[in-house]
Design a protein around this motif. Structure first.
Motif, PDB file in Angstrom:
ATOM      1  N   TYR A 380     173.525 -24.537  94.896  1.00 52.80           N
ATOM      2  CA  TYR A 380     172.721 -23.417  95.401  1.00 52.80           C
ATOM      3  C   TYR A 380     173.071 -22.083  94.750  1.00 52.80           C
ATOM      4  O   TYR A 380     172.183 -21.257  94.471  1.00 52.80           O
ATOM      5  N   LYS A 381     174.358 -21.844  94.489  1.00 50.14           N
ATOM      6  CA  LYS A 381     174.745 -20.577  93.859  1.00 50.14           C
ATOM      7  C   LYS A 381     174.190 -20.475  92.443  1.00 50.14           C
ATOM      8  O   LYS A 381     173.741 -19.411  92.010  1.00 50.14           O
ATOM      9  N   GLN A 382     174.238 -21.582  91.710  1.00 54.58           N
ATOM     10  CA  GLN A 382     173.742 -21.578  90.334  1.00 54.58           C
ATOM     11  C   GLN A 382     172.237 -21.335  90.296  1.00 54.58           C
ATOM     12  O   GLN A 382     171.732 -20.610  89.436  1.00 54.58           O
ATOM     13  N   VAL A 383     171.520 -21.937  91.240  1.00 55.01           N
ATOM     14  CA  VAL A 383     170.070 -21.754  91.292  1.00 55.01           C
ATOM     15  C   VAL A 383     169.712 -20.305  91.601  1.00 55.01           C
ATOM     16  O   VAL A 383     168.876 -19.690  90.935  1.00 55.01           O
ATOM     17  N   GLN A 384     170.357 -19.739  92.615  1.00 51.12           N
ATOM     18  CA  GLN A 384     170.078 -18.357  92.986  1.00 51.12           C
ATOM     19  C   GLN A 384     170.408 -17.407  91.836  1.00 51.12           C
ATOM     20  O   GLN A 384     169.648 -16.481  91.538  1.00 51.12           O
ATOM     21  N   SER A 385     171.522 -17.649  91.174  1.00 52.59           N
ATOM     22  CA  SER A 385     171.919 -16.812  90.045  1.00 52.59           C
ATOM     23  C   SER A 385     170.912 -16.911  88.903  1.00 52.59           C
ATOM     24  O   SER A 385     170.585 -15.903  88.259  1.00 52.59           O
ATOM     25  N   ALA A 386     170.415 -18.112  88.657  1.00 48.99           N
ATOM     26  CA  ALA A 386     169.455 -18.313  87.573  1.00 48.99           C
ATOM     27  C   ALA A 386     168.155 -17.565  87.846  1.00 48.99           C
ATOM     28  O   ALA A 386     167.583 -16.933  86.948  1.00 48.99           O
ATOM     29  N   ILE A 387     167.679 -17.622  89.083  1.00 51.30           N
ATOM     30  CA  ILE A 387     166.450 -16.909  89.438  1.00 51.30           C
ATOM     31  C   ILE A 387     166.653 -15.402  89.329  1.00 51.30           C
ATOM     32  O   ILE A 387     165.824 -14.675  88.784  1.00 51.30           O
ATOM     33  N   ASP A 388     167.782 -14.911  89.834  1.00 49.06           N
ATOM     34  CA  ASP A 388     168.058 -13.482  89.811  1.00 49.06           C
ATOM     35  C   ASP A 388     168.204 -12.937  88.391  1.00 49.06           C
ATOM     36  O   ASP A 388     167.910 -11.766  88.128  1.00 49.06           O
ATOM     37  N   SER A 389     168.687 -13.776  87.458  1.00 50.85           N
ATOM     38  CA  SER A 389     168.943 -13.300  86.091  1.00 50.85           C
ATOM     39  C   SER A 389     167.758 -13.465  85.154  1.00 50.85           C
ATOM     40  O   SER A 389     167.804 -13.029  84.001  1.00 50.85           O
ATOM     41  N   ALA A 390     166.668 -14.103  85.640  1.00 52.57           N
ATOM     42  CA  ALA A 390     165.490 -14.302  84.798  1.00 52.57           C
ATOM     43  C   ALA A 390     164.847 -12.959  84.461  1.00 52.57           C
ATOM     44  O   ALA A 390     164.770 -12.063  85.299  1.00 52.57           O
ATOM     45  N   LYS A 391     164.380 -12.824  83.228  1.00 50.88           N
ATOM     46  CA  LYS A 391     163.820 -11.554  82.760  1.00 50.88           C
ATOM     47  C   LYS A 391     162.427 -11.778  82.172  1.00 50.88           C
ATOM     48  O   LYS A 391     162.261 -11.828  80.952  1.00 50.88           O
ATOM     49  N   PRO A 392     161.412 -11.912  83.020  1.00 55.02           N
ATOM     50  CA  PRO A 392     160.066 -12.204  82.504  1.00 55.02           C
ATOM     51  C   PRO A 392     159.475 -11.117  81.629  1.00 55.02           C
ATOM     52  O   PRO A 392     158.582 -11.386  80.823  1.00 55.02           O
ATOM     53  N   ASN A 393     159.941  -9.879  81.763  1.00 50.53           N
ATOM     54  CA  ASN A 393     159.410  -8.790  80.946  1.00 50.53           C
ATOM     55  C   ASN A 393     160.239  -8.518  79.689  1.00 50.53           C
ATOM     56  O   ASN A 393     159.836  -7.748  78.827  1.00 50.53           O
ATOM     57  N   ASP A 394     161.406  -9.148  79.594  1.00 49.43           N
ATOM     58  CA  ASP A 394     162.286  -8.918  78.441  1.00 49.43           C
ATOM     59  C   ASP A 394     163.156 -10.148  78.197  1.00 49.43           C
ATOM     60  O   ASP A 394     164.369 -10.109  78.314  1.00 49.43           O
ATOM     61  N   PRO A 395     162.537 -11.276  77.828  1.00 51.18           N
ATOM     62  CA  PRO A 395     163.282 -12.531  77.762  1.00 51.18           C
ATOM     63  C   PRO A 395     163.966 -12.832  76.433  1.00 51.18           C
ATOM     64  O   PRO A 395     164.662 -13.835  76.322  1.00 51.18           O
ATOM     65  N   GLY A 396     163.759 -11.984  75.434  1.00 50.42           N
ATOM     66  CA  GLY A 396     164.295 -12.325  74.121  1.00 50.42           C
ATOM     67  C   GLY A 396     165.043 -11.192  73.463  1.00 50.42           C
ATOM     68  O   GLY A 396     165.676 -10.370  74.119  1.00 50.42           O
ATOM     69  N   THR A 397     164.951 -11.139  72.143  1.00 61.24           N
ATOM     70  CA  THR A 397     165.682 -10.133  71.375  1.00 61.24           C
ATOM     71  C   THR A 397     164.768  -9.044  70.835  1.00 61.24           C
ATOM     72  O   THR A 397     165.233  -8.140  70.159  1.00 61.24           O
ATOM     73  N   GLN A 398     163.491  -9.148  71.098  1.00 60.26           N
ATOM     74  CA  GLN A 398     162.543  -8.176  70.555  1.00 60.26           C
ATOM     75  C   GLN A 398     161.414  -7.922  71.548  1.00 60.26           C
ATOM     76  O   GLN A 398     161.173  -8.720  72.459  1.00 60.26           O
ATOM     77  N   LYS A 399     160.714  -6.823  71.373  1.00 67.87           N
ATOM     78  CA  LYS A 399     159.597  -6.492  72.254  1.00 67.87           C
ATOM     79  C   LYS A 399     158.470  -7.488  72.052  1.00 67.87           C
ATOM     80  O   LYS A 399     158.280  -8.022  70.975  1.00 67.87           O
ATOM     81  N   ARG A 400     157.742  -7.721  73.130  1.00 65.79           N
ATOM     82  CA  ARG A 400     156.596  -8.604  73.059  1.00 65.79           C
ATOM     83  C   ARG A 400     155.434  -7.989  73.831  1.00 65.79           C
ATOM     84  O   ARG A 400     155.647  -7.141  74.697  1.00 65.79           O
ATOM     85  N   PRO A 401     154.210  -8.394  73.536  1.00 65.28           N
ATOM     86  CA  PRO A 401     153.044  -7.689  74.069  1.00 65.28           C
ATOM     87  C   PRO A 401     152.612  -8.101  75.475  1.00 65.28           C
ATOM     88  O   PRO A 401     151.739  -7.453  76.056  1.00 65.28           O
ATOM     89  N   ALA A 402     153.185  -9.167  76.008  1.00 65.91           N
ATOM     90  CA  ALA A 402     152.799  -9.641  77.334  1.00 65.91           C
ATOM     91  C   ALA A 402     154.028 -10.265  77.998  1.00 65.91           C
ATOM     92  O   ALA A 402     154.911 -10.781  77.314  1.00 65.91           O
ATOM     93  N   PRO A 403     154.110 -10.212  79.327  1.00 66.52           N
ATOM     94  CA  PRO A 403     155.255 -10.800  80.011  1.00 66.52           C
ATOM     95  C   PRO A 403     155.226 -12.326  79.966  1.00 66.52           C
ATOM     96  O   PRO A 403     154.242 -12.931  79.558  1.00 66.52           O
ATOM     97  N   GLY A 404     156.319 -12.917  80.420  1.00 62.49           N
ATOM     98  CA  GLY A 404     156.421 -14.369  80.451  1.00 62.49           C
ATOM     99  C   GLY A 404     157.650 -14.840  79.706  1.00 62.49           C
ATOM    100  O   GLY A 404     157.971 -14.298  78.642  1.00 62.49           O
ATOM    101  N   ILE A 405     158.343 -15.813  80.257  1.00 60.80           N
ATOM    102  CA  ILE A 405     159.533 -16.363  79.614  1.00 60.80           C
ATOM    103  C   ILE A 405     159.188 -17.663  78.902  1.00 60.80           C
ATOM    104  O   ILE A 405     159.319 -17.773  77.685  1.00 60.80           O
TER     105      ILE A 405
END
Length: 454
Positions: A380-405
């Motif tokens: 449960y701790k790993q799952v909660q941490s994974a959800i909290d750390s997700a970055k749909p607006n900034d998931p990589g190393t560069q800017k992108r034109p639309a959200p989504g991981i």
């Protein structure tokens, strides 16, 4: 975006035969207005994941008995579900009242007026406790107008599962934050040491919601993206090329048998049956692996999504309930959602199947519940941490034109991702080369990007 545009975007996905199950019913775990008897029927279109199958089993003896509402379920594999839902909602045929949709569909469906807003009833129900929904999940199911259009049945990120007993036997130690290079080394060691066991299971089944989901997280962390900030396709770019070569090579060398046809369900089965020592996929699978009847319960370790150039790489996703605007049973549909996504449903699942199988990733109260913490202690701790750390607006190393991981949040991606996945799957099967697949998909992606260029 027009209705015909979205419908066209998904016509390439085959629709499987439906399995309609009429369930009648009984009592005890309702929430809010679900407690008043009204009778009638509901037609629900639903994906065939394990948590939904549990819901089917519980509907008759709980929701229907309490409300008098009979539920007719149509249950489909993921790709077929997406295709049928897109056809249904874009045409507003009214055949289904409720469907499992995701945070990918909600922005487009709501903008086009295909969904009923849940603000006025479900979200305002004191018993439903809307404020208890995890913020990343609620935000992902909110339309551009600020209204809530779907309620989560479960929420998820992604993580790495591994067999602790196999690792111990081979003298391997999983790092707290593994890299993909480390994972590949482990997979190679396991495959060469354990007869009949794959080093890792990774989705190779075609479908933008199948192979492309985990692959795109690898692309993100290896410095790639589908499009740059100016909508130039980057499929043949350095990061995407590195990621696809890595993914295909890993699966071909150390992956599961039948990888080109293996999706979420197949990998879950392989992991459960001891045919794979590692699996990178949705956090929602943890409950199934730790179920009381699972042969590998107590033998699974949990690690964050592997990385390369980024600090995290897990996705963010929710299977959620949306009501078709054309439904003639909207009041009953709202009662169903209050029950299926309400806080008391977790208690019902726990009583029937155990706390480990409660749909995760939806409510703060679940992660604060001592019984859940005990029953789902392994993950449960790993799952909660994974959800909290997700970055749909900034998931990589560069800017992108639309959200989504694990996807690009534009309607055209469903078609683009599905076509791409077929070529990438063919590369795993040896029917085409990685370079040829990349070149072909680059051309398709650029056609999509050109539509969005200013």
């Amino acid at each position: 975006m027009t209705r015909s545009h979205l419908a066209k975007a998904l016509t390439g996905v085959a629709v499987a035969a439906t399995a309609a199950l009429a369930l009648a019913g009984c009592s005890g775990a309702g929430a809010g207005s679900a407690g008043s008897k009204s009778g009638g029927t509901l037609n629900v279109l639903m994906v065939n994941n394990p948590q939904m199958i549990d819901l089917q089993k519980l509907t008759a003896d709980n929701f229907t008995k309490e409300t008098g509402i009979k539920v007719n379920y149509t249950v489909l594999p993921e790709d077929s579900l997406r295709a049928k839902a897109s056809q249904e909602f874009s045409s507003q045929a009214g055949q289904y009242d409720v469907a499992t949709i995701s945070n990918y569909e909600v922005p487009f469906y709501s903008k086009n007026g295909w969904l009923l807003s849940l603000d006025d009833n479900v979200a305002k129900s004191a018993d439903f406790q809307q404020s208890d929904i995890l913020k990343p999940i609620q935000d992902a199911l909110t339309g551009s107008d600020g209204k809530i259009y779907a309620e989560p049945f479960y929420g998820e990120s992604s993580m790495l599962y591994y067999r602790t007993d196999v690792f111990k036997q081979l003298g391997l130690t999983m790092p707290a934050n593994p890299t993909w290079d480390q994972v590949a080394q482990f997979a190679d060691k396991i495959k060469s040491s354990e007869s009949g066991m794959a080093g890792i299971c990774l989705r190779g089944q075609p479908g933008w919601g199948q192979m492309v989901a985990p692959l795109t997280t690898v692309v993100n962390t290896m410095g790639g993206t589908w499009f740059d900030d100016d909508w130039n396709a980057q499929v043949t770019g350095e990061g995407f090329t590195k990621a696809l070569n890595f993914y295909v090579d890993l699966v071909k060398k150390d992956g599961e048998n039948g990888a080109p046809q293996a999706g979420y369900t197949e990998c879950l089965n392989d992991m459960t049956q001891g045919k794979a020592a590692m699996w990178y996929d949705a956090t929602a699978a943890a409950g199934s692996l730790e179920a009381s009847d699972s042969p590998v319960a107590g033998k699974i370790g949990y690690a964050p999504a592997p990385v390369d150039k980024t600090q995290s790489s897990g996705w963010l996703y929710s299977w959620a309930w949306g009501i078709e605007k054309a439904s003639k049973n909207q009041a009953n549909a709202e009662k169903f959602i209050e029950w299926a996504s309400g806080p008391k449903y977790a208690e019902l699942v726990a009583k029937k199947f155990g706390w480990a199988e409660v749909p995760p990733g939806t409510r703060t109260s679940l992660y604060e519940n001592p019984d859940y913490q005990k029953g789902a202690a392994a993950f449960y701790k790993q799952v909660q941490s994974a959800i909290d750390s997700a970055k749909p607006n900034d998931p990589g190393t560069q800017k992108r034109p639309a959200p989504g991981i694990q996807f690009v949040a534009i309607p055209e991606f469903a078609n683009l991702g599905t076509d791409a996945s077929q070529q990438f799957s063919d590369a795993i099967a040896g029917k085409t080369s990685v370079d040829a697949a990349l070149k072909s998909v680059q051309a398709e992606a650029q056609k999509v990007g050109d539509k969005y260029k200013k």
